[in-house]
Design an enzyme around this catalytic site. Structure first.
Site, short mmCIF file in Angstrom:
data_model
loop_
_atom_site.label_atom_id
_atom_site.label_comp_id
_atom_site.label_asym_id
_atom_site.label_seq_id
_atom_site.Cartn_x
_atom_site.Cartn_y
_atom_site.Cartn_z
N LYS A 1 1.55 -11.83 0.43
CA LYS A 1 0.38 -12.69 -0.02
C LYS A 1 0.64 -13.48 -1.29
CE LYS A 1 -3.24 -9.81 2.52
NZ LYS A 1 -3.90 -8.51 2.16
N GLY B 1 3.84 -6.88 4.83
CA GLY B 1 2.44 -6.50 4.57
C GLY B 1 2.04 -7.56 3.43
N SER B 2 0.82 -6.80 2.56
CA SER B 2 0.16 -7.83 1.56
C SER B 2 1.09 -8.24 0.44
CB SER B 2 -1.04 -6.92 1.01
OG SER B 2 -1.83 -6.53 2.12
N THR B 3 2.18 -7.57 0.04
CA THR B 3 3.00 -7.92 -0.91
C THR B 3 3.31 -9.65 -0.75
OG1 THR B 3 4.73 -7.18 0.09
CG2 THR B 3 4.14 -5.89 -1.94
#
Lengths: 366, 561
Positions: free
Chosen positions: B284, B280-282
């Site tokens: 990014k 997920g967002s980590t």
């Protein structure tokens, strides 16, 4: 010259001493080789030594006795000797009397006494051949003449081989060849005698295929280290461990039940281990001394019977020593044959010592 | 005749000379096999300690008891004594002796010194003993998956015990006795003692103080979030030393549940290294790093720091609609720069970056940040992760990989990638071994190996500042510590089961580091299936804060002025 004034010849005393010392030395080696196994199996470390000491006593008595029996009287016993020997050999196959050990029926037992008839047969045969050729010197040169010698020899061989006992059969065969040769045979007759030998080898192998297995095990014992090859491997380990000077008396490792028949047929392996190559040379020098004295007595004897008898008895001893040494060192396929005067086994010891007494008596004759 | 005799004796002598003197030593060597029986002397296993020399795995002196049936004099008595001393089944042992099938029976292992001392007083023939190892772990279940455990013969079965078994195990010695053919000692036995060579000590990069702090924090979040499983790694971004590694629930190394294989397999799994999850967002952080580096290099397809991303909530790629997790209502996620996109964790912006850079460029960064391959950590069973092969990747996949979906990574992969993104752009091979202490006391120190150099120092420093912003004013606020420059990124990923989104199942994570200008500590917190609140910002970020605060106290780190 007054007959009474002639001092009787002393004869070959060193031979007797050497034989006696060998027998005593045998007890020592049997103790070393067997004390551990005897302790484990019979609960008595001296089990084999005690038996052997009785043999030494009886053997010494027999030797001293035969020293005083004029050998010429023995010529009369040529037929009784081979008949008794043949009967004894046959008795082995009588179920109640014959004793089977390790798959071979080689012994007969009366009460507590066990004897090995084939040991007696060798000497009986030597006596017979010596007497026969002494009485009929011309017969040795004809095929027909040697037939009785050949016939008795083959009969004995057959009786011994079906026990089975390959090695003593070989000894009897070799003894026959040597005696015919020494009796002054001609080439034609000698060649004739060789025929049964040439026939015997393939026949024996076909009859008992285990002999072939033994032969292959002898060529590469490590191919079957737990079966056919085991005995030879253990013998070689003992000799190898001995090296030049040996591990010292009583210090054998192979005696810890690794080497079967360590006190009997393979006692030479333990000697090689404890006394080394050097010790064996000294031992064989003693054996050679006995053989040398035996043949010297034969040569010095002016009587044909004495000459052949001394040669025969010396040969019986010498052939056994040589065959045993060749077996133990893995030079020829393993067969069970005691080392005379040393190996545990009273029949062999007593009769060998007795034969040495006969040699001594021959040495005293004019 | 004389000649013949001489010849025969020469033959015998030659043969004996050959056997006894030439062949002799080889025969002796072969025979020594049958002459001797050996009792093994187990080498003392090397200890495992932490980076400061704190012992983590040591040894208790215990003994193995052996029995040679053939050498036993009184079986009944022997069995009675042995079964009393070592609480054995007397009947079974007696039967084994009676069978006579084996020449040696191992009666007991890892028995106490006291029981052996008692045994010696009985002086039983045929019974032997020798020293062996019993592993003793100082911290029971802390660091259990990393340390691993040993079999009862001392061989390492998992973790560092397995990976470094060769160094730890040393070389066993033996006591050899001369025996007869069935194994009974000879009358004057020759006893040869060949010494065992003890195993070497290994020092891990783990700092047990930090480990215990992390254990405490992870246990607390495991309980409060009622999670299925939690994992954490703390590493030093300057050299990729692993400072702490926690997987919970765990098990007690001094009481390994050996009888329950399934439980043991589950609890002894070093999940953060051996299991994969959708980050997920980590993730990014990686996309942002690629963009910044490309922009600095002058790639016109990369976005500048001042570029304002399209504020729409959706992007349409390959006919599929990709949505932001946020509804973008009431002015949320509007007119964002890259820094703000990171703060808000806005998905469409990272889709834009991935698609704009294109598959070739973006995959170069994924590769040099170590995805799709093992990190090379010195641990058995590291997972590869799952990255769609470059040749098969579609735009809709690429668009999602940009914000951490359609990609699965191991915790250690993500931690290392972020560490390389913020440490100046250096990707080292992470490692657990700090040094090997040889028997003489000499310490052989492991040197960190540089593996990749994905981005420049300048790009790294820009990114680190942006991530600091995430903690000061973005979604990572709960990791903020007054006076310290903490940077980080949150992550919340839905879990998939059988190819479908599993409703209510999330992986909440946070990757944080400090100080942002020169990171010394980086922590990745993974909370698997938290119940109730599931956002990484709420569940995971506070855990990193707790750990960092403990580190600040432990290492007495002064606040930034």
């Amino acid at each position: 010259m007054k007959r009474l004034g002639v001092k009787k010849k002393a004869g070959d005393i060193p031979l007797l001493i050497c034989v006696f010392l060998m027998a005593v030395f045998g007890c020592l080696m049997i103790y070393s080789a067997s004390s551990y196994t005897a302790g484990v199996q019979y609960g008595d470390k001296l089990y084999f030594v005690k038996k052997q000491l009785i043999g030494v006593l009886l053997g010494t008595a027999a030797m001293v006795g035969t020293c005083f029996i004029p050998y010429k009287k023995l010529i009369k016993f040529r037929y009784p000797a081979i008949i008794i020997a043949a009967i004894l050999l046959a008795l082995v196959f009588v179920p109640a009397i014959g004793i089977t050990n390790y798959g071979a029926t080689r012994w007969i037992g009366f009460g507590g006494v066990t004897i090995q008839p084939s040991e007696i047969a060798k000497y009986a045969y030597a006596l017979f051949v010596a007497a026969f050729f002494a009485k009929n010197p011309e017969k040795v040169k004809t095929i027909k003449g040697v037939l009785p010698v050949l016939g008795v020899g083959i009969a004995f061989c057959v009786l011994i081989i079906i026990e089975p006992n390959m090695s003593i059969t070989m000894c009897v065969g070799m003894l026959m060849l040597c005696l015919v040769f020494l009796s002054g045979t001609n080439l034609k007759t000698f060649a004739f005698i060789l025929i049964p030998f040439a026939v015997a080898v393939p026949v024996l192998i076909i009859l008992e295929p285990y002999r072939l297995q033994r032969l292959s095990a002898f060529l590469d014992p490590w191919a079957s280290p737990k079966d056919e090859g085991y005995q030879l491997i253990q013998s070689l380990y003992a000799l190898g461990n001995g090296g030049l000077f040996g591990t010292g008396l009583f210090n054998s490792t192979q005696k810890y039940r690794f080497l079967p028949f360590a006190e009997s047929d393979f006692i030479l392996s333990i000697m090689g281990e404890e006394l080394g190559f050097f010790g064996l040379i000294i031992f064989f020098a003693c054996c050679a001394f006995i053989v040398y004295r035996g043949f010297k007595i034969a040569r010095n004897c002016k009587d044909r019977f004495g000459y052949l008898l001394a040669s025969g008895f010396t040969l019986v001893y010498g052939i056994q020593v040589v065959v045993n040494a060749l077996v133990v060192s893995g030079t020829i396929p393993p067969t069970g044959l005691p080392l005379p005067l040393i190996s545990s086994g009273n029949t062999s010891l007593i009769i060998t010592m007795a034969s040495m007494g006969v040699l001594h008596n021959i040495s005293r004759s004019d | 005749m004389g000649l013949a005799i001489a010849f025969i004796f020469c033959l015998i002598f030659t043969r004996l000379f050959y056997v006894q003197l030439v062949w002799g030593s080889e025969l002796k060597y072969k025979a020594s096999d049958q002459w001797n029986r050996e009792i093994p002397v187990i080498a003392r296993r090397g200890i495992i300690s932490d980076r400061n020399g704190q012992i983590l795995a040591g040894n208790l002196t215990t003994y193995s008891i052996f029995l040679r049936p053939n050498a036993v004099k009184n079986p009944e008595h022997t069995v009675t004594v042995l079964s009393e001393l070592f609480s054995l089944d007397a009947g079974a042992l007696l039967e084994k002796i009676g069978e006579g099938k084996v020449s040696e029976i191992t009666v007991a292992r890892q028995t106490s010194k006291e029981s052996v001392e008692k045994l010696i007083t009985y002086n039983l023939p045929g019974v032997y003993y020798s020293r062996d190892n019993s592993r003793q772990y100082a911290y029971n279940d802390a660091l259990c998956q990393v340390l691993g455990f040993t079999a009862n013969d001392g061989t390492g079965l998992s973790g560092a015990e397995k990976y470094y078994n060769d160094i730890l195990s040393g070389t066993d010695g033996e006591i050899s006795y001369t025996t007869d053919i069935v194994g009974v000692e000879t009358e004057n036995p020759v006893v040869v003692y060949s010494e065992a060579k003890a195993g070497d000590e290994i020092r891990l990069t783990v700092d047990m103080d930090i480990q215990l702090a992390a254990e405490k924090a992870m246990r607390s979040v495991y309980a409060s979030a009622n999670a299925k499983r939690v994992s954490c790694v703390v590493l030093n971004p300057q050299n990729f030393d692993i400072l702490a590694m926690v997987n919970y629930p765990s098990y007690d190394l001094n009481d390994v549940p050996r009888d329950d294989t399934e439980t043991l397999n589950a609890l002894s799994r070093n999940s953060i290294v051996c299991d994969i999850y959708e980050p997920g967002s980590t993730f990014k952080v990686v996309t942002a790093a690629a963009n910044i580096e490309e922009h600095l290099r002058g790639n016109s397809k990369a976005f500048s720091e001042s570029y304002i991303f399209n504020s729409s909530r959706t992007r349409s790629v390959d006919g599929t609609k990709i949505k932001c997790w946020s509804d973008h209502a009431n002015g949320k996620h509007t007119n964002q720069t890259l820094a703000e996109a990171l703060n808000n964790s806005c998905n469409p912006c990272f889709t834009d970056i991935a698609l704009s850079l294109g598959t070739g460029t973006f995959y170069n960064y994924l590769n040099s940040f170590g995805f799709g391959n093992v990190t090379g950590l010195d641990f058995n069973g590291e997972a590869l992760g799952m990255l769609v092969p470059q040749s098969l990747v579609r735009d809709c996949d690429l668009a999602r990989i940009g914000f951490g979906q359609t990609v699965a990574v191991t915790g250690i992969q993500l931690a290392c990638a972020v560490a390389a993104a913020v440490n100046g752009g250096k990707y080292y091979i992470p490692h657990l071994l700090k040094s090997v202490v040889l028997s003489g006391g000499k310490e052989e120190i492991y040197k960190p190996l540089l593996k990749f150099n994905p981005i420049s120092e300048k790009a790294s420093s820009i990114l680190a500042s942006m991530l600091e912003g995430v903690v000061t004013e973005g979604s990572g606020k709960k990791a903020y510590i007054e006076g310290y420059r903490v940077g980080g990124k949150t992550g919340t990923a839905q879990k998939y089961e059988d190819g479908h989104v599993a409703s209510g199942k999330y992986v909440s994570s946070f990757v944080g580091f400090f100080p942002a200008d020169k990171p010394q500590y980086l922590a990745l917190i993974i909370v698997d299936e938290p119940q109730g609140v599931y956002y990484g910002s709420t569940v995971a970020a506070p855990v990193a804060r707790e750990i960092f605060q403990d580190i600040i106290t432990l290492k007495n780190i002064q606040p930034y002025v």
